[in-house]
Write an enzyme that holds these catalytic residues in place. Structure first.
Site, short mmCIF file in Angstrom:
data_model
loop_
_atom_site.label_atom_id
_atom_site.label_comp_id
_atom_site.label_asym_id
_atom_site.label_seq_id
_atom_site.Cartn_x
_atom_site.Cartn_y
_atom_site.Cartn_z
N ARG A 139 -1.58 17.88 111.99
CA ARG A 139 -1.72 19.28 111.56
C ARG A 139 -0.47 20.07 111.92
NH1 ARG A 139 -1.22 24.24 113.59
NH2 ARG A 139 -2.14 23.53 115.54
N ASP A 140 -0.28 20.37 113.19
CA ASP A 140 0.87 21.18 113.59
C ASP A 140 2.17 20.46 113.25
OD1 ASP A 140 2.40 23.19 114.79
OD2 ASP A 140 1.20 23.27 116.60
N HIS A 163 -0.70 24.40 124.98
CA HIS A 163 -0.15 23.98 123.68
C HIS A 163 1.29 24.48 123.64
CE1 HIS A 163 -0.61 23.48 119.16
NE2 HIS A 163 0.38 24.35 119.19
N HIS A 166 5.13 24.46 122.50
CA HIS A 166 6.25 24.06 121.64
C HIS A 166 7.47 23.98 122.56
CE1 HIS A 166 4.38 24.25 117.60
NE2 HIS A 166 3.45 24.91 118.30
N CYS A 209 5.63 26.19 113.45
CA CYS A 209 4.68 27.07 112.75
C CYS A 209 5.45 27.74 111.64
CB CYS A 209 4.09 28.09 113.71
SG CYS A 209 3.04 29.27 112.86
N ASN A 255 5.91 20.70 118.78
CA ASN A 255 5.19 20.63 120.05
C ASN A 255 5.90 19.63 120.94
OD1 ASN A 255 2.91 21.03 117.84
ND2 ASN A 255 2.31 22.00 119.76
P1 HMG Z 1 -5.55 36.11 102.59
O1 HMG Z 1 -4.57 36.02 101.47
O2 HMG Z 1 -5.64 37.38 103.36
O3 HMG Z 1 -7.03 35.64 102.17
O4 HMG Z 1 -5.21 34.93 103.60
P2 HMG Z 1 -7.99 36.03 101.04
O5 HMG Z 1 -9.35 35.86 101.59
O6 HMG Z 1 -7.60 37.35 100.42
O7 HMG Z 1 -7.75 34.87 99.95
C1 HMG Z 1 -6.54 34.75 99.23
C2 HMG Z 1 -6.55 33.45 98.44
O8 HMG Z 1 -6.57 32.35 99.36
C3 HMG Z 1 -7.77 33.27 97.55
O9 HMG Z 1 -7.36 32.46 96.46
C4 HMG Z 1 -8.71 32.48 98.42
O10 HMG Z 1 -9.64 31.73 97.69
C5 HMG Z 1 -7.74 31.55 99.13
P3 HMG Z 1 -6.99 33.11 95.02
O11 HMG Z 1 -8.19 33.90 94.64
O12 HMG Z 1 -5.76 33.97 95.26
O13 HMG Z 1 -6.71 31.90 94.18
N1 HMG Z 1 -8.26 31.10 100.43
C6 HMG Z 1 -8.38 29.82 100.79
N2 HMG Z 1 -8.10 28.68 100.17
C7 HMG Z 1 -8.38 27.53 100.84
N3 HMG Z 1 -8.89 27.50 102.10
C8 HMG Z 1 -9.17 28.63 102.75
C9 HMG Z 1 -8.91 29.85 102.09
N4 HMG Z 1 -9.08 31.13 102.46
C10 HMG Z 1 -8.69 31.90 101.44
N5 HMG Z 1 -9.66 28.59 103.99
C11 HMG Z 1 -5.83 33.29 105.25
C12 HMG Z 1 -5.94 34.74 104.80
C13 HMG Z 1 -6.36 33.20 106.68
C14 HMG Z 1 -6.64 32.43 104.32
C15 HMG Z 1 -4.34 32.88 105.18
O14 HMG Z 1 -3.59 33.83 105.88
C16 HMG Z 1 -4.09 31.52 105.73
O15 HMG Z 1 -4.52 30.53 105.18
N6 HMG Z 1 -3.37 31.46 106.87
C17 HMG Z 1 -3.15 30.21 107.54
C18 HMG Z 1 -1.88 30.24 108.29
C19 HMG Z 1 -1.69 28.94 109.00
O16 HMG Z 1 -2.29 27.93 108.70
N7 HMG Z 1 -0.76 28.98 109.99
C20 HMG Z 1 -0.43 27.83 110.75
C21 HMG Z 1 -1.54 27.39 111.68
S1 HMG Z 1 -1.64 28.36 113.15
C22 HMG Z 1 -0.43 27.69 114.19
O17 HMG Z 1 0.35 26.87 113.79
C23 HMG Z 1 -0.43 28.08 115.65
C24 HMG Z 1 -1.07 27.02 116.55
O18 HMG Z 1 -0.41 25.77 116.41
C25 HMG Z 1 -0.97 27.47 118.00
C26 HMG Z 1 0.45 27.89 118.41
O19 HMG Z 1 1.38 27.06 118.33
O20 HMG Z 1 0.58 29.05 118.78
C27 HMG Z 1 -2.54 26.83 116.23
MG MG Z 2 1.41 25.16 117.39
#
Ligand code: HMG
Ligand code: MG
Length: 300
Positions: A15-16, A207, A209, A240, A249
């Site tokens: 994933r990450d 966690h 990085h 990220c 990481n």
């Molecule tokens: P949004 O645009 O505000 O959401 O995104 P929305 O509800 O308005 O939906 C917009 C569109 O996305 C729609 O599609 C939804 O159906 C679709 P459209 O009508 O435009 O065709 N949608 C989805 N599709 C599939 N799966 C879903 C989903 N939800 C909505 N679950 C949202 C809000 C949270 C969805 C968006 O901002 C997002 O997906 N963000 C994810 C960001 C991400 O994955 N970042 C990396 C992971 S976190 C990280 O790496 C940190 C970590 O490692 C810890 C660290 O290191 O600190 C964990």
């Molecule tokens: Mg991370």
């Protein structure tokens, strides 16, 4: 506090590690990575992410990864679920555990999940409830616990507030994300001094990085506080998409090498891990960011 005698490694590379790759990664490679990690002894593998594919294209088709893997019974295959849509897809894919992810910095929260910290927590409430009704454990992440790419310093009390809220909402564990790898032993100690009176070390994970090369030292500091769950990524893969410049990481191989040297057990086979790190680095045509893995493969 005595050092833990055993550490649980949570492998986050599928994933990450892969969410930030520039080259497309095939479903077959994603599946093969998860299977090789399980063969190397990892018992907790973050296998994918049910987020918007428009936001993070590399995690699209995580359902196909879940349906393609040969599952081993001792392994927990988990995934990120930012909202109900993600959780429903994760349940359909047969995940064993899910994770919600919040931040301790407002600007990072907006960039990463398109809403404020408070709104993200409100959004997680039904996610955690539905997961519980399916007997799915929920992990909570807090990003930017030791610094934010947009806001700089982050206060330990803000981290405490968000972490405690996730715990009270039902997360069995909170993983503290040093998203951009700016933490030092000093800032880790300050953070844990603030958190641990409220959240016991047994409910926390680190966690880290490794952007500034501090991750092993920071993990060692966390062990001193009794933290016994560490997130790692094979070959140091990762980053990220909303924290530009942040490196992967800390490498699984490097953490296991360090823990072996401290007499702390992980149940992992370092040779097997290193072979997996070499293999995935070749597949992705990138430098092996594990110091241990790169050194051993160069001398064999
Ligand atoms: P949004 O645009 O505000 O959401 O995104 P929305 O509800 O308005 O939906 C917009 C569109 O996305 C729609 O599609 C939804 O159906 C679709 P459209 O009508 O435009 O065709 N949608 C989805 N599709 C599939 N799966 C879903 C989903 N939800 C909505 N679950 C949202 C809000 C949270 C969805 C968006 O901002 C997002 O997906 N963000 C994810 C960001 C991400 O994955 N970042 C990396 C992971 S976190 C990280 O790496 C940190 C970590 O490692 C810890 C660290 O290191 O600190 C964990
Ligand atoms: Mg991370």
């Amino acid at each position: 506090m005595p050092l833990p005698t055993a550490v649980r490694i949570v492998e986050v590379s599928p994933r990450d590690g892969l969410q930030n790759e520039l080259l497309p990664v095939t479903i077959e490679t994603r599946i093969a990575l998860v299977e090789r990690l399980a063969d190397a002894g990892l018992t907790h593998i973050e296998t994918g992410s049910f987020v918007s594919p428009k936001w993070v294209p590399q995690m699209a088709s995580s359902d196909a990864v879940f349906s393609g893997i040969r599952r081993q019974p001792q392994v927990t295959y988990s995934a990120l679920t930012p909202n109900m849509k993600g959780l429903e897809a994760a349940i359909d894919a047969g995940v064993d555990e899910v994770a919600v992810f919040a931040a301790a910095s407002e600007r990072f929260s907006q960039k990463n999940v398109n809403c404020s910290i408070a709104d993200s927590l409100r959004r997680f409430d039904p996610v955690i409830r539905l997961a519980a009704s399916h007997q799915l454990p929920v992990r909570g992440y807090v990003s930017c616990v030791l610094g934010c790419p947009y806001e700089g310093r982050v206060s330990p009390t803000k981290v405490l507030e968000v972490s405690a809220e996730l715990a009270s909402m039902g997360c069995f564990e909170v993983s503290l994300g040093d998203t951009i790898g700016v933490g030092t032993v000093g800032s880790v100690r300050q953070l844990l001094d603030c958190l641990i009176p409220t959240l016991p070390a047994s409910e926390l994970a680190l966690h880290c990085h490794d952007t500034y090369g501090q991750a092993l030292a920071n993990i060692s500091a966390g062990l001193d506080y009794g933290i016994a769950t560490i997130d790692t990524s094979i070959a140091g893969l990762g980053g990220c998409p909303y924290a530009r410049g942040a490196s992967g990481n800390v490498a699984t191989e490097d953490v296991v090498f360090m823990l072996n040297g401290m007499g702390i057990t992980t149940g992992l086979d370092l040779d097997h891990l290193m072979a997996t790190g070499t293999w995935i680095s070749e597949q992705l045509q990138r430098r092996n960011a594990s110091k241990v893995g790169a050194t051993v493969s160069a001398t064999h």
